[in-house]
Design a protein around this motif. Structure first.
Motif, PDB file in Angstrom:
ATOM      1  N   UNK A   1       0.827  -1.212  -0.057  1.00 39.98           N
ATOM      2  CA  UNK A   1      -0.501   0.490  -0.331  1.00 39.98           C
ATOM      3  C   UNK A   1       1.057   1.073   0.084  1.00 39.98           C
ATOM      4  N   UNK A   2       2.425   0.774   0.384  1.00 40.72           N
ATOM      5  CA  UNK A   2       2.675   2.274  -0.022  1.00 40.72           C
ATOM      6  C   UNK A   2       3.090   2.899   1.061  1.00 40.72           C
ATOM      7  N   UNK A   3       3.015   2.495   2.139  1.00 40.96           N
ATOM      8  CA  UNK A   3       3.363   2.803   3.385  1.00 40.96           C
ATOM      9  C   UNK A   3       4.766   2.784   4.169  1.00 40.96           C
ATOM     10  N   UNK A   4       5.283   3.246   3.708  1.00 41.28           N
ATOM     11  CA  UNK A   4       6.933   3.057   3.688  1.00 41.28           C
ATOM     12  C   UNK A   4       7.672   2.665   5.228  1.00 41.28           C
ATOM     13  N   UNK A   5       6.555   3.647   5.939  1.00 46.08           N
ATOM     14  CA  UNK A   5       8.064   4.067   7.183  1.00 46.08           C
ATOM     15  C   UNK A   5       6.920   2.408   7.895  1.00 46.08           C
ATOM     16  N   UNK A   6       5.151   2.667   8.158  1.00 40.81           N
ATOM     17  CA  UNK A   6       4.991   1.376   8.961  1.00 40.81           C
ATOM     18  C   UNK A   6       5.704   0.131   8.184  1.00 40.81           C
ATOM     19  N   UNK A   7       5.785  -0.160   7.044  1.00 45.99           N
ATOM     20  CA  UNK A   7       6.551  -1.245   6.685  1.00 45.99           C
ATOM     21  C   UNK A   7       7.359  -1.433   6.354  1.00 45.99           C
ATOM     22  N   UNK A   8       8.467  -0.408   7.550  1.00 48.22           N
ATOM     23  CA  UNK A   8       9.737  -0.606   7.843  1.00 48.22           C
ATOM     24  C   UNK A   8       9.667  -1.062   9.240  1.00 48.22           C
ATOM     25  N   UNK A   9       8.374  -0.706   9.959  1.00 47.30           N
ATOM     26  CA  UNK A   9       8.161  -0.894  11.392  1.00 47.30           C
ATOM     27  C   UNK A   9       8.024  -2.204  11.376  1.00 47.30           C
ATOM     28  N   UNK A  10       6.805  -3.163  10.844  1.00 49.85           N
ATOM     29  CA  UNK A  10       7.196  -3.894  11.031  1.00 49.85           C
ATOM     30  C   UNK A  10       7.790  -4.997  10.859  1.00 49.85           C
TER      31      UNK A  10
END
Length: 81
Positions: free
Chosen positions: A48-57
């Motif tokens: 979904x291109x939520x890269x900040x959240x993806x990185x945290x997860x």
């Protein structure tokens, strides 16, 4: 703008697969499930291109997967004594 967390995703994936190979799903099921859940959330956020959240997860998933792998390997070693 944020960059795509390719490295973090790859590290999380390899840590998760290593935990799976160490049979963590039976020897450390709680940590394994948490790692799996976080990894799937990271993949979903990345798509979904939520890269900040993806990185945290991805970072959190890697941590739990490594811990699950460690516990699984330790339990196997202690069984063989």
């Amino acid at each position: 703008t944020t960059t795509r967390p390719k490295l973090e995703m790859r590290l999380a994936q390899s840590a998760f697969l290593a935990a799976k190979q160490a049979n963590s799903q039976t020897l450390a099921p709680g940590l394994y499930r948490k790692a799996e859940f976080l990894y799937l959330k990271a993949k979903s956020s990345y798509k979904r291109k939520y890269f900040n959240k993806a990185k945290q997860y991805a970072i959190a998933s890697k941590k739990y997967a490594e811990r699950a792998e460690y516990i699984a390997i330790r339990k196997k070693a202690l069984e063989n004594l």
